[in-house]
Scaffold this active site. Structure first.
Site, PDB file in Angstrom:
ATOM      1  N   LYS A  52       0.848  -1.204   0.000  1.00  0.00           N
ATOM      2  CA  LYS A  52       0.000   0.000   0.000  1.00  0.00           C
ATOM      3  C   LYS A  52       0.878   1.247   0.000  1.00  0.00           C
ATOM      4  O   LYS A  52       0.619   2.199  -0.736  1.00  0.00           O
ATOM      5  CB  LYS A  52      -0.945  -0.013   1.209  1.00  0.00           C
ATOM      6  N   GLN A  96      -4.914  -1.417   9.285  1.00  0.00           N
ATOM      7  CA  GLN A  96      -4.789  -2.757   8.691  1.00  0.00           C
ATOM      8  C   GLN A  96      -5.434  -3.806   9.599  1.00  0.00           C
ATOM      9  O   GLN A  96      -5.186  -3.833  10.801  1.00  0.00           O
ATOM     10  CB  GLN A  96      -3.306  -3.077   8.436  1.00  0.00           C
ATOM     11  N   ASP A 119     -11.031   2.771   3.352  1.00  0.00           N
ATOM     12  CA  ASP A 119     -11.283   1.332   3.203  1.00  0.00           C
ATOM     13  C   ASP A 119     -12.765   1.066   2.895  1.00  0.00           C
ATOM     14  O   ASP A 119     -13.119  -0.024   2.437  1.00  0.00           O
ATOM     15  CB  ASP A 119     -10.945   0.600   4.515  1.00  0.00           C
TER      16      ASP A 119
HETATM   17  N1  GUN Z   1      -6.853  -6.856   5.743  1.00  0.00           N
HETATM   18  C1  GUN Z   1      -7.080  -7.608   4.645  1.00  0.00           C
HETATM   19  N2  GUN Z   1      -7.600  -6.854   3.655  1.00  0.00           N
HETATM   20  C2  GUN Z   1      -7.702  -5.598   4.147  1.00  0.00           C
HETATM   21  C3  GUN Z   1      -8.155  -4.370   3.589  1.00  0.00           C
HETATM   22  O1  GUN Z   1      -8.601  -4.269   2.438  1.00  0.00           O
HETATM   23  N3  GUN Z   1      -8.076  -3.286   4.415  1.00  0.00           N
HETATM   24  C4  GUN Z   1      -7.617  -3.366   5.675  1.00  0.00           C
HETATM   25  N4  GUN Z   1      -7.604  -2.245   6.411  1.00  0.00           N
HETATM   26  N5  GUN Z   1      -7.194  -4.495   6.226  1.00  0.00           N
HETATM   27  C5  GUN Z   1      -7.234  -5.589   5.444  1.00  0.00           C
END
Ligand code: GUN
Length: 285
Positions: A52, A96, A119
């Site tokens: 990311k 996350q 998100d």
């Molecule tokens: N953990 C697995 N996929 C995601 C996601 O798309 N966003 C976040 N914040 N955590 C995750």
């Protein structure tokens, strides 16, 4: 031969479009900023977070990184989120998941300012999607809509079956397909006559998390098959929820794993970061 839906190429296309947008905003003195919070050091989460941040760097989004120790208390995390909510120079906040067991995920997600919820997990974002209002959309399902559209696959009027009902993928996926005027069925582990249901699909979205579960007897000939799964097979090789070798010969289009849906999630997160600027400028949105 089925069309191979290439998520790598399509995600790069989107990232390059966003890079141009970010450049224009910088010319106007606007630096888009994403705060990324990770609690603990789950290896899979560390890989996602790193990717990311790399994505942000590629398109010119500033990323602020908060790597907190595993024993961080819920109160400490909520205090950080409040600080980031209040900061005018932060456009997006991403925590996350999963979080350590002593922290309530729901409470944390709800603490994020909905105007910074890149998100798309906040109940307000989910509610907006449900009633067709402007707001952030969960990245993986939003990426799947882009994969379909950019591959020239029409959605309107099609029978779409979403296999899986998670809050992050299955449910928002169904709502997005509905917004595109598809006829939508959500199937799941308790669905009766599952093969019969999935075999009705013109577009089948598999998001169950079971390695190679979807063989050709779940798929109508000529269907489009989208594989959201990221699993390991018996040889520890990365694979999806779809048995690619078995299904590919009978479908019209299919996503590979890896290189299908996966790269789209980050592209859509970056897209949400860019959209946050417009949403925040038009508050209340
Ligand atoms: N953990 C697995 N996929 C995601 C996601 O798309 N966003 C976040 N914040 N955590 C995750």
């Amino acid at each position: 031969m089925a069309l191979l839906i290439d998520g790598k190429t399509i995600s790069l296309q989107i990232k390059n479009e966003l890079k141009a947008q970010a450049e224009k905003l910088r010319e106007q003195g606007i630096q888009v900023t994403l705060a990324v919070i990770q609690v603990g050091n789950d290896p899979a989460s560390s890989v996602y977070v790193r990717n990311k941040k790399k994505g942000c760097e590629y398109i010119g989004i500033r990323s602020l990184s908060y790597e907190l120790p595993e024993h961080t208390s819920q109160e400490q995390l909520l205090a950080l989120i409040k600080e980031l909510n209040d900061r005018k120079d932060v456009n997006g906040i991403l925590v996350q998941l999963p979080l350590p067991a002593h922290i309530a995920e729901d409470t944390v997600i709800q603490a994020i300012d909905p105007a910074k919820d890149v998100d798309g997990f906040h109940p307000q974002s989910v509610g907006r999607l449900c009633i067709g209002q402007r707001g952030f959309v969960s990245c993986t399902p939003a990426g799947i809509i882009q994969l379909l559209k950019r591959s020239g696959i029409s959605i309107e009027g099609k029978e779409c079956v979403v296999l899986g009902r998670s809050n992050i993928v299955g449910k928002p996926m169904a709502l997005l397909l509905l917004r595109e005027n598809a006829t939508v069925t959500i199937a799941h582990s308790r669905t009766q006559n599952l093969k019969e249901v999935t075999s009705r699909a013109d577009i089948l979205i598999a998001a169950v998390g079971k390695a190679k579960m979807i063989t050709r007897d779940y798929v109508k000939e000529g269907a489009v098959v989208i594989d959201v799964g990221i699993n390991r097979d018996e040889n520890n090789k990365l694979c999806g929820d779809v048995d690619f070798e078995d299904v590919e010969p009978i479908c019209s289009a299919i996503t590979p794993v890896p290189g299908g849906v996966g790269p789209m999630t980050i592209a859509m997160l970056l897209n949400n970061c860019m959209e946050s600027v417009g949403l925040q400028a038009s508050l209340p949105f």
